[in-house]
Design a protein around this motif. Structure first.
Motif, PDB file in Angstrom:
ATOM      1  N   MET A  29      31.776  38.717  51.856  1.00  0.00           N
ATOM      2  CA  MET A  29      32.262  38.750  50.477  1.00  0.00           C
ATOM      3  C   MET A  29      33.777  38.673  50.520  1.00  0.00           C
ATOM      4  SD  MET A  29      31.622  41.856  47.863  1.00  0.00           S
ATOM      5  CE  MET A  29      32.305  41.896  46.257  1.00  0.00           C
ATOM      6  N   THR A  30      34.362  37.915  49.644  1.00  0.00           N
ATOM      7  CA  THR A  30      35.813  37.797  49.578  1.00  0.00           C
ATOM      8  C   THR A  30      36.321  38.701  48.460  1.00  0.00           C
ATOM      9  OG1 THR A  30      35.706  35.526  50.356  1.00  0.00           O
ATOM     10  CG2 THR A  30      37.735  36.214  49.268  1.00  0.00           C
ATOM     11  N   VAL A  31      37.223  39.572  48.819  1.00  0.00           N
ATOM     12  CA  VAL A  31      37.802  40.503  47.855  1.00  0.00           C
ATOM     13  C   VAL A  31      39.259  40.115  47.650  1.00  0.00           C
ATOM     14  CG1 VAL A  31      38.341  42.916  47.381  1.00  0.00           C
ATOM     15  CG2 VAL A  31      36.262  42.335  48.618  1.00  0.00           C
ATOM     16  N   SER A  32      39.616  39.812  46.418  1.00  0.00           N
ATOM     17  CA  SER A  32      40.983  39.424  46.089  1.00  0.00           C
ATOM     18  C   SER A  32      41.713  40.628  45.509  1.00  0.00           C
ATOM     19  CB  SER A  32      40.972  38.290  45.068  1.00  0.00           C
ATOM     20  OG  SER A  32      42.291  38.047  44.632  1.00  0.00           O
ATOM     21  N   LEU A  33      42.869  40.912  46.071  1.00  0.00           N
ATOM     22  CA  LEU A  33      43.675  42.029  45.600  1.00  0.00           C
ATOM     23  C   LEU A  33      44.879  41.555  44.775  1.00  0.00           C
ATOM     24  CD1 LEU A  33      43.614  44.169  48.853  1.00  0.00           C
ATOM     25  CD2 LEU A  33      42.158  44.388  46.847  1.00  0.00           C
ATOM     26  N   ASP A  34      44.846  40.298  44.360  1.00  0.00           N
ATOM     27  CA  ASP A  34      45.923  39.722  43.559  1.00  0.00           C
ATOM     28  C   ASP A  34      45.402  39.472  42.146  1.00  0.00           C
ATOM     29  OD1 ASP A  34      48.120  38.461  42.560  1.00  0.00           O
ATOM     30  OD2 ASP A  34      48.023  36.722  43.883  1.00  0.00           O
ATOM     31  N   PRO A  35      45.816  40.293  41.168  1.00  0.00           N
ATOM     32  CA  PRO A  35      45.280  40.136  39.817  1.00  0.00           C
ATOM     33  C   PRO A  35      45.885  38.966  39.036  1.00  0.00           C
ATOM     34  CG  PRO A  35      46.865  41.916  39.857  1.00  0.00           C
ATOM     35  CD  PRO A  35      46.700  41.443  41.276  1.00  0.00           C
ATOM     36  N   PHE A  36      46.924  38.321  39.560  1.00  0.00           N
ATOM     37  CA  PHE A  36      47.630  37.301  38.786  1.00  0.00           C
ATOM     38  C   PHE A  36      47.201  35.871  39.107  1.00  0.00           C
ATOM     39  CE2 PHE A  36      50.556  40.944  39.185  1.00  0.00           C
ATOM     40  CZ  PHE A  36      50.565  41.312  37.862  1.00  0.00           C
ATOM     41  N   SER A  37      46.723  35.619  40.305  1.00  0.00           N
ATOM     42  CA  SER A  37      46.370  34.258  40.689  1.00  0.00           C
ATOM     43  C   SER A  37      44.931  34.210  41.201  1.00  0.00           C
ATOM     44  CB  SER A  37      47.334  33.760  41.771  1.00  0.00           C
ATOM     45  OG  SER A  37      46.945  32.499  42.217  1.00  0.00           O
ATOM     46  N   ARG A  38      44.056  33.564  40.425  1.00  0.00           N
ATOM     47  CA  ARG A  38      42.652  33.459  40.842  1.00  0.00           C
ATOM     48  C   ARG A  38      42.445  32.284  41.792  1.00  0.00           C
ATOM     49  NH1 ARG A  38      38.415  34.116  36.191  1.00  0.00           N
ATOM     50  NH2 ARG A  38      37.169  34.603  38.011  1.00  0.00           N
ATOM     51  N   ILE A  49      29.378  42.758  52.672  1.00  0.00           N
ATOM     52  CA  ILE A  49      29.167  43.440  51.388  1.00  0.00           C
ATOM     53  C   ILE A  49      28.997  44.943  51.580  1.00  0.00           C
ATOM     54  CG2 ILE A  49      27.618  43.625  49.408  1.00  0.00           C
ATOM     55  CD1 ILE A  49      27.036  40.630  49.778  1.00  0.00           C
ATOM     56  N   TYR A  50      28.280  45.344  52.646  1.00  0.00           N
ATOM     57  CA  TYR A  50      28.054  46.773  52.838  1.00  0.00           C
ATOM     58  C   TYR A  50      29.351  47.525  53.102  1.00  0.00           C
ATOM     59  CZ  TYR A  50      28.395  46.303  57.946  1.00  0.00           C
ATOM     60  OH  TYR A  50      28.824  46.065  59.218  1.00  0.00           O
ATOM     61  N   VAL A  51      30.332  46.867  53.714  1.00  0.00           N
ATOM     62  CA  VAL A  51      31.626  47.519  53.945  1.00  0.00           C
ATOM     63  C   VAL A  51      32.313  47.786  52.607  1.00  0.00           C
ATOM     64  CG1 VAL A  51      33.918  47.250  54.972  1.00  0.00           C
ATOM     65  CG2 VAL A  51      31.899  46.556  56.259  1.00  0.00           C
ATOM     66  N   VAL A  52      32.260  46.818  51.713  1.00  0.00           N
ATOM     67  CA  VAL A  52      32.861  46.992  50.386  1.00  0.00           C
ATOM     68  C   VAL A  52      32.182  48.154  49.658  1.00  0.00           C
ATOM     69  CG1 VAL A  52      33.229  45.915  48.137  1.00  0.00           C
ATOM     70  CG2 VAL A  52      33.536  44.573  50.217  1.00  0.00           C
ATOM     71  N   ILE A  53      30.842  48.196  49.711  1.00  0.00           N
ATOM     72  CA  ILE A  53      30.100  49.257  49.024  1.00  0.00           C
ATOM     73  C   ILE A  53      30.422  50.624  49.630  1.00  0.00           C
ATOM     74  CG2 ILE A  53      27.788  50.166  48.572  1.00  0.00           C
ATOM     75  CD1 ILE A  53      26.846  47.225  48.422  1.00  0.00           C
ATOM     76  N   LEU A  54      30.391  50.730  50.963  1.00  0.00           N
ATOM     77  CA  LEU A  54      30.660  52.022  51.614  1.00  0.00           C
ATOM     78  C   LEU A  54      32.106  52.476  51.412  1.00  0.00           C
ATOM     79  CD1 LEU A  54      28.603  51.686  54.918  1.00  0.00           C
ATOM     80  CD2 LEU A  54      28.032  52.963  52.852  1.00  0.00           C
TER      81      LEU A  54
END
Length: 121
Positions: A29-38, A49-54
């Motif tokens: 899963m790709t997690v973007s931490l930049d709210p200004f540029s999609r 995905i399980y890392v993101v959930i945990l």
């Protein structure tokens, strides 16, 4: 011994669920931490995905614990103050008990009992 058994009864099901979650959600899963540029984000993390959930669950538990600890600060302060007052009261009770025993000893020996002094308030 009972505490250890209860601990295992709680920890073991949580561990089984965590392992099942990890096995079932191995996809990336790709997690973007930049709210200004999609389109071209500056901060991107790709992880299972399980890392993101945990990580999300862990962050929630830590933030909840810190919040509870912070809100209970006034009760811990009140408890410290009460313990300090208790220490002072016990010291005074021991001092008065010693004076009373000394007075009783003088009365038993035929002497005049000493006047019990009280500390100034």
């Amino acid at each position: 011994m009972l505490r250890r058994i209860v601990n295992w009864l709680v920890v073991l099901p949580i561990a089984i669920v965590a392992v099942a979650l990890a096995v079932a959600n191995r996809g990336s899963m790709t997690v973007s931490l930049d709210p200004f540029s999609r389109e071209a984000p500056a901060y991107v993390l790709t992880m299972p995905i399980y890392v993101v959930i945990l990580l999300t669950l862990t962050l929630g538990v830590v933030l909840g614990g810190v919040t509870v600890w912070w809100r209970q600060g006034r009760y811990r302060k009140r408890c410290r103050r009460a313990e300090s007052d208790l220490h002072v009261a016990r010291a005074e009770a021991n001092r008065l008990r010693t004076e009373l025993d000394r007075s009783a000893g003088l009365a038993a020996s035929g002497g005049v009992p000493a006047r019990i002094s009280r500390p100034a308030a």
